[in-house]
Design a protein around this motif. Structure first.
Motif, short mmCIF file in Angstrom:
data_model
loop_
_atom_site.label_atom_id
_atom_site.label_comp_id
_atom_site.label_asym_id
_atom_site.label_seq_id
_atom_site.Cartn_x
_atom_site.Cartn_y
_atom_site.Cartn_z
N ALA A 225 38.81 53.99 -8.33
CA ALA A 225 39.46 53.42 -7.15
C ALA A 225 40.70 52.65 -7.62
O ALA A 225 40.79 52.25 -8.78
CB ALA A 225 38.51 52.49 -6.40
N ALA A 226 41.65 52.47 -6.71
CA ALA A 226 42.86 51.70 -7.02
C ALA A 226 42.83 50.40 -6.23
O ALA A 226 42.60 50.41 -5.02
CB ALA A 226 44.11 52.50 -6.67
N VAL A 227 43.05 49.29 -6.92
CA VAL A 227 42.98 47.97 -6.30
C VAL A 227 44.33 47.28 -6.49
O VAL A 227 44.87 47.24 -7.60
CB VAL A 227 41.86 47.12 -6.93
CG1 VAL A 227 41.68 45.82 -6.16
CG2 VAL A 227 40.55 47.90 -6.96
N ARG A 228 44.85 46.72 -5.40
CA ARG A 228 46.16 46.06 -5.46
C ARG A 228 46.11 44.73 -4.72
O ARG A 228 45.44 44.60 -3.69
CB ARG A 228 47.21 46.97 -4.83
CG ARG A 228 48.64 46.43 -4.87
CD ARG A 228 49.64 47.56 -4.62
NE ARG A 228 49.48 48.18 -3.31
CZ ARG A 228 50.14 47.77 -2.21
NH1 ARG A 228 50.97 46.73 -2.29
NH2 ARG A 228 49.97 48.38 -1.06
N ILE A 229 46.82 43.72 -5.25
CA ILE A 229 46.91 42.42 -4.60
C ILE A 229 48.15 42.40 -3.72
O ILE A 229 49.27 42.61 -4.21
CB ILE A 229 46.99 41.27 -5.63
CG1 ILE A 229 45.82 41.35 -6.63
CG2 ILE A 229 47.01 39.91 -4.92
CD1 ILE A 229 44.46 41.21 -6.00
N VAL A 272 43.40 41.83 -0.71
CA VAL A 272 43.29 42.90 -1.69
C VAL A 272 43.22 44.22 -0.94
O VAL A 272 42.55 44.33 0.10
CB VAL A 272 42.05 42.71 -2.59
CG1 VAL A 272 40.76 42.70 -1.78
CG2 VAL A 272 41.99 43.80 -3.65
N MET A 273 43.94 45.22 -1.43
CA MET A 273 43.95 46.54 -0.82
C MET A 273 43.27 47.53 -1.76
O MET A 273 43.61 47.58 -2.95
CB MET A 273 45.38 46.99 -0.53
CG MET A 273 45.99 46.27 0.66
SD MET A 273 47.74 46.64 0.89
CE MET A 273 48.47 45.55 -0.34
N VAL A 274 42.32 48.28 -1.22
CA VAL A 274 41.55 49.22 -2.04
C VAL A 274 41.79 50.64 -1.55
O VAL A 274 41.60 50.96 -0.37
CB VAL A 274 40.04 48.92 -1.96
CG1 VAL A 274 39.27 49.87 -2.89
CG2 VAL A 274 39.75 47.47 -2.31
N ASN A 275 42.24 51.49 -2.47
CA ASN A 275 42.32 52.93 -2.20
C ASN A 275 41.08 53.55 -2.84
O ASN A 275 40.98 53.64 -4.06
CB ASN A 275 43.60 53.54 -2.78
CG ASN A 275 43.74 55.01 -2.43
OD1 ASN A 275 42.78 55.67 -2.05
ND2 ASN A 275 44.95 55.54 -2.57
N CYS A 344 40.51 54.69 4.03
CA CYS A 344 40.18 55.37 2.78
C CYS A 344 41.23 55.10 1.70
O CYS A 344 40.90 54.96 0.52
CB CYS A 344 40.06 56.88 3.00
SG CYS A 344 38.57 57.39 3.87
N THR A 345 42.50 55.04 2.11
CA THR A 345 43.59 54.94 1.12
C THR A 345 44.19 53.53 0.99
O THR A 345 45.00 53.31 0.08
CB THR A 345 44.72 55.92 1.48
OG1 THR A 345 45.21 55.60 2.79
CG2 THR A 345 44.21 57.36 1.46
#
Length: 424
Positions: A225-229, A272-275, A344-345
């Motif tokens: 998964a991709a995690v972004r602040i 936090v954003m999770v793809n 989802c993204t």
């Protein structure tokens, strides 16, 4: 457990050639190499607690993640949010292959796992502890437990250490390897030597999301998964674990390490954003869903999700997007489809705090690296004083990187302290 030459009490004034402060990985390794290089000298390790190598014991879930399977220094240093410039030099003295070879000589076979982490083939940290304590015993290293250092000063050619039990110890060379401290005030005894302390803040922590519905998925993990602040350049990709308090897993822990100071400045309140499917972005997933609406037209959307996500997570994403799980792919409304694609993204969550990852507890901060000689790891402020391990402003992400720094800096300081005595 082996405790070579351990003693609880100090004489009124004990004299030693080399004193190592701290009985962890860096301290024990430093003592072993100091004693090995100067066999006629007295080497003492002072440990404030009643146990040696406590972090080694719990590392990697009790298996001890010794180092990382990497033979490239330029690649290795990319795993350290702080201290990379120093490590580019020190790793040329003692690197991952040297760690593997040293432990092999002690009878510890090291294996690599798919993600690069390296463990003893016994999968038991006690194997590593026994090897270190055997090597210390063979080299006549003396350990003093329950002996924290409260003050350090230099008088002429010798250091004077004040021990927590009121005793004093005299040493010609001192290696500080006591690990990091969570509070700045705990560095005061080192500030007294004239050193600058980069304020400590936690690194390697999980994201708390109290009362967030996703916590009902406790135990669900996604391998990629991709995690972004939000509002920053901080992003990581890798395994993510849902816990009863929020999000954890290697990707989150790495993100917390790289963002340690930035997130502390936010008081650990951020989005936090999770793809969950990082091979897709919003537009590419929309195209894929058009294809599935045709190929899977008569199938219920909740059954056998095409994204290969854990079923509980898929059902959660459907519910969060307002999608009826019994609806057929052909009948999925555009509004709900678009919301599902976004969740989802790029699902957004509010983080309201942190929890220290206890097995890998690390702080960033410590002795300012500009005050340490990168060749010898000796203080530029006080001749004969050396630093090893996390007491320096060096820290890595999870995966064996912090232990490799411990072995490397322990090796260098032990050798250099012995050399400064005219040995080694």
């Amino acid at each position: 457990m082996l405790y070579p030459r351990c003693s609880i009490f100090l004489d009124t004034m004990t004299k030693a050639d080399i004193v190592v402060i701290g009985g962890g990985a860096a301290g024990c390794f430093a003592a072993i190499h100091a004693a090995e290089s100067a066999p006629s000298r007295k080497v003492i390790v002072l440990e404030k607690s009643s146990k040696l190598l406590s972090k080694v014991r719990i590392s990697g879930g009790g298996r001890c993640n010794l180092t990382h399977n990497c033979n490239s220094i330029p690649e290795m240093v990319k795993r350290y949010p702080r201290g990379a410039r120093l490590l580019k030099k020190t790793f040329h003295r003692f690197f991952t292959n040297d760690t593997i070879e040293w432990f092999s000589r002690q009878g510890v076979r090291v294996k690599a796992e798919a993600d690069g982490r390296m463990f003893p083939d016994t999968d038991d940290s006690q194997t590593v502890i026994d090897a270190l304590l055997r090597a210390a015993s063979d080299n006549r290293v003396e350990f003093r437990l329950n002996s924290g250092v409260g003050a350090i000063s230099k008088e002429g050619d010798h250091f004077l250490l004040e021990i927590s039990n009121g005793e004093k110890l005299q040493a010609r060379k001192v290696i500080v390897a006591c690990g990091g401290y969570p509070k700045s005030s705990m560095f005061d005894w080192l500030r007294s030597t004239g050193h600058t302390i980069t304020p400590p803040v936690p690194s390697l922590f999980t994201f708390n999301m109290p009362k967030n519905p996703i916590t009902e998925l406790m135990g669900v993990s996604v391998t990629d998964a991709a995690v972004r602040i939000a509002g920053t350049k901080l992003s990581e990709r890798g395994p993510v674990l849902v816990t009863h308090w929020g999000l954890s897993g290697p990707a989150v822990l790495r993100l917390s390490a790289w963002g340690a100071r930035e997130l502390e400045a936010m008081n650990y309140r951020f989005s936090v954003m999770v793809n969950w499917v990082p091979e897709f972005h919003e537009n590419s997933l929309r195209e894929k869903m058009r294809q599935w609406r045709f190929e899977r037209a008569a199938q219920k959307i909740a059954n056998r999700n095409p994204l290969q996500l854990p079923q509980r997570l898929w059902e959660y994403l459907l519910h969060r997007s307002g999608v009826n799980p019994d609806i057929r792919w052909a009948d999925l409304p555009a509004k709900e489809q678009n919301l599902l694609i976004r969740n989802c993204t790029g699902e957004i969550h509010s983080v309201e705090g942190k929890t220290t990852f206890k097995d890998e507890f690390v702080t960033c901060g410590g002795i300012d690296l500009s005050e340490i000689d990168s060749e010898t790891l000796m203080s530029k402020k006080l001749e004969g004083l050396y630093f090893a391990g996390e007491i320096m402003d060096v820290d890595g992400i999870t995966g064996g990187f912090n232990f490799q720094h411990a072995w490397t800096s322990g090796f260098i300081t032990g050798k250099e302290a012995a050399k400064a005595l005219g040995e080694g």
